[in-house]
Scaffold this motif. Structure first.
Motif, mmCIF file in Angstrom:
data_model
loop_
_atom_site.group_PDB
_atom_site.id
_atom_site.type_symbol
_atom_site.label_atom_id
_atom_site.label_comp_id
_atom_site.label_asym_id
_atom_site.label_seq_id
_atom_site.Cartn_x
_atom_site.Cartn_y
_atom_site.Cartn_z
ATOM 1 N N LEU A 84 -21.599 21.012 -4.425
ATOM 2 C CA LEU A 84 -20.561 20.861 -5.438
ATOM 3 C C LEU A 84 -19.202 21.310 -4.918
ATOM 4 N N THR A 85 -19.181 22.429 -4.203
ATOM 5 C CA THR A 85 -17.918 22.983 -3.702
ATOM 6 C C THR A 85 -17.615 22.546 -2.269
ATOM 7 N N ASP A 222 -14.170 13.373 -4.261
ATOM 8 C CA ASP A 222 -13.997 12.963 -5.655
ATOM 9 C C ASP A 222 -13.374 11.571 -5.782
ATOM 10 N N SER A 223 -12.364 11.304 -4.978
ATOM 11 C CA SER A 223 -11.646 10.030 -5.115
ATOM 12 C C SER A 223 -12.552 8.846 -4.779
ATOM 13 N N VAL A 232 -17.407 11.735 -12.219
ATOM 14 C CA VAL A 232 -17.381 12.974 -11.434
ATOM 15 C C VAL A 232 -17.398 14.204 -12.326
ATOM 16 N N LYS A 233 -16.608 14.175 -13.387
ATOM 17 C CA LYS A 233 -16.522 15.335 -14.270
ATOM 18 C C LYS A 233 -17.874 15.644 -14.910
ATOM 19 N N LEU A 234 -18.564 14.605 -15.387
ATOM 20 C CA LEU A 234 -19.873 14.800 -16.020
ATOM 21 C C LEU A 234 -20.887 15.335 -15.001
ATOM 22 N N THR A 240 -23.176 22.346 -12.821
ATOM 23 C CA THR A 240 -22.860 23.743 -13.137
ATOM 24 C C THR A 240 -23.836 24.316 -14.156
ATOM 25 N N ILE A 241 -24.168 23.525 -15.165
ATOM 26 C CA ILE A 241 -25.145 23.967 -16.176
ATOM 27 C C ILE A 241 -26.499 24.228 -15.518
ATOM 28 N N THR A 242 -26.889 23.366 -14.593
ATOM 29 C CA THR A 242 -28.173 23.533 -13.894
ATOM 30 C C THR A 242 -28.192 24.824 -13.084
#
Length: 337
Positions: A84-85, A222-223, A232-234, A240-242
Motif C-alpha cells: 500500500l505504501t 496510483d495514476s 484506488v481510494k476504495l 487499511t480496514i483489513t
C-alpha cells in the motif's frame, strides 16, 4: 512463464504447509510435562481424558493454533502495508498501528478489567484505526516520502508507548500481568481465544481476496491504476480496514508481538511469486511458521520454564530491521526526499 509461476507458488505453498505440520507437532511435544507423539495421535483418535490428553487438548493445541492465526495475521497485514505504501520498511508495528491497539487494550485491562475479549478486540480496532487514519492523513496531506512516513510512524509509536508505560507505572498492582502481555505471548491460549480471533481473520481474508487483483494494479502507481479503471481510494480503504482487523485482533489476544509483519513479506518475496494473491497466501503460511518456530525457541531458552515469544521475535526483528534499512538506503529503495 505463467505455468512456471504457478509451479513456484504450489511448491512453496506445499513446503510451507509441511513445515507448519512439523513445527506444530514439535511445539506440542515441547514442555514441562513429558508428551510423546503417540499421546498426540491418541488424543485425536482415542481421547480418554488422561493428564497427557488434557494437556494437549486444553493447553498445547490451542497455543499452536493461536500461533498460526496470529503469525498469519501479522504477516498478511505487513504485506498489505508494504504494498500500500510501497515502503519495504512498513509494518503495523513500525507505523504505530500496533501501539494504538496496545494502548487501547491496556486502558481496558487497567480500568475495566471485568470486560471480556470481545470488548478488548473492539477497543483495539478503535485504537489501531485512529492511529492508522492519522498516519495515512499526515502522509497524504504532506505528501511524505516512504522514509518520512516511517519516521512519523516510529515517533507515534514511541509517544503512545510512553503513555502506555505511564499508565502501568501508576497502576503497579496490575503491572506484572501487563508486562508479560505487552512483550507478546501465546502461553495463555485457550479455544475461546481462537474463537474470538477467527471471525475477524476470515472476514479479513475475504476482503483482501476481493481486492487482490486491484492490489497488483496499485503496484504500478496510483495514476496508472486510475487510468486502468481501478477505484484506488476504495482499494486503499479496504486494505487499511483489513490491516486494522488483522493486527488489532492479534494484539488484543496475544499482545504486540513484534516484527512478524516486517520479516515475512521479505522472506516470501524471495520465492519469485509476483502476484499479490499468491504472496498473501504464502505470507499467511510462512507467518504461521515463523511464529511457531519463535514459540519453540522461546520454550527452549529457559527450558523447562518458558519465555514470552515476543522476546524472540523482537530480537530477530531488530537485527533484520537494521539490516534491511541499511540495504534499502544503500540502493536508494527508501528515498529521503
Amino acid at each position: 512463464m505463467e505455468v512456471k509461476k504457478q509451479n513456484k507458488f504450489a511448491l512453496f505453498a506445499i513446503i510451507g504447509l509441511f513445515a507448519i505440520v512439523v513445527l506444530l507437532l514439535t511445539d506440542i511435544l515441547i514442555g514441562m510435562s513429558n508428551i510423546g507423539f503417540k499421546d498426540i495421535i491418541d488424543s485425536i483418535f482415542n481421547y480418554n481424558k488422561s493428564k497427557e490428553h488434557l494437556i494437549i487438548t486444553t493447553i498445547r493445541l490451542p497455543r499452536v493454533l493461536l500461533c498460526i492465526l496470529v503469525g498469519a495475521s501479522m504477516a498478511i497485514s505487513g504485506l498489505i502495508m508494504q504494498n500500500l505504501t510501497r515502503n519495504p520498511l512498513a509494518s503495523p508495528q513500525v507505523l504505530g498501528i500496533n501501539s494504538g491497539a496496545t494502548l487501547a487494550v491496556v486502558i481496558i485491562m487497567v480500568f475495566l478489567p471485568q470486560l471480556g475479549y470481545k470488548i478488548k478486540i473492539l477497543c483495539a480496532f478503535l485504537g489501531a484505526g485512529l492511529i492508522g487514519m492519522f498516519v495515512y492523513v499526515i502522509g497524504s496531506v504532506k505528501n511524505l516520502s516512504p522514509l518520512k512516513i516511517t519516521l512519523v510512524g516510529i515517533s507515534i509509536q514511541l509517544f503512545l508507548s510512553s503513555i502506555t508505560k505511564s499508565i502501568m507505572l501508576f497502576n503497579e498492582s496490575k503491572t506484572s500481568d501487563l508486562v508479560f502481555w505487552m512483550i507478546g505471548g501465546v502461553h495463555h491460549a485457550q479455544f475461546i481465544h481462537i474463537l474470538a480471533i477467527l471471525p475477524w481473520f476470515i472476514v479479513s481474508i475475504l476482503l483482501i481476496t476481493v481486492i487482490s487483483n486491484s492490489m497488483d494494479t496499485l503496484k504500478m502507481g496510483d495514476s496508472i491504476a486510475i487510468s486502468l479503471g481501478e477505484n484506488v481510494k476504495l482499494t486503499k480503504i479496504i486494505s487499511t480496514i483489513t490491516v486494522i482487523l488483522l493486527s488489532s485482533s492479534s494484539v488484543a489476544i496475544a499482545g504486540p508481538i513484534s516484527f512478524v509483519g516486517l520479516i515475512t513479506p521479505h522472506i516470501v518475496s524471495k520465492f519469485g511469486v509476483r502476484n499479490f494473491r499468491g504472496n498473501f497466501i504464502l505470507c499467511g503460511i510462512y507467518g504461521g511458521n515463523l511464529l511457531l518456530l519463535s514459540d519453540i525457541v522461546s520454550k527452549l531458552l529457559k527450558y523447562p520454564y518458558e519465555s514470552p515469544v515476543g522476546i524472540v521475535t523482537a530480537f530477530i526483528g531488530a537485527v533484520f530491521y537494521i539490516f534491511l534499512a541499511n540495504k534499502e538506503m544503500k540502493r536508494g529503495g527508501v528515498s529521503e526526499k
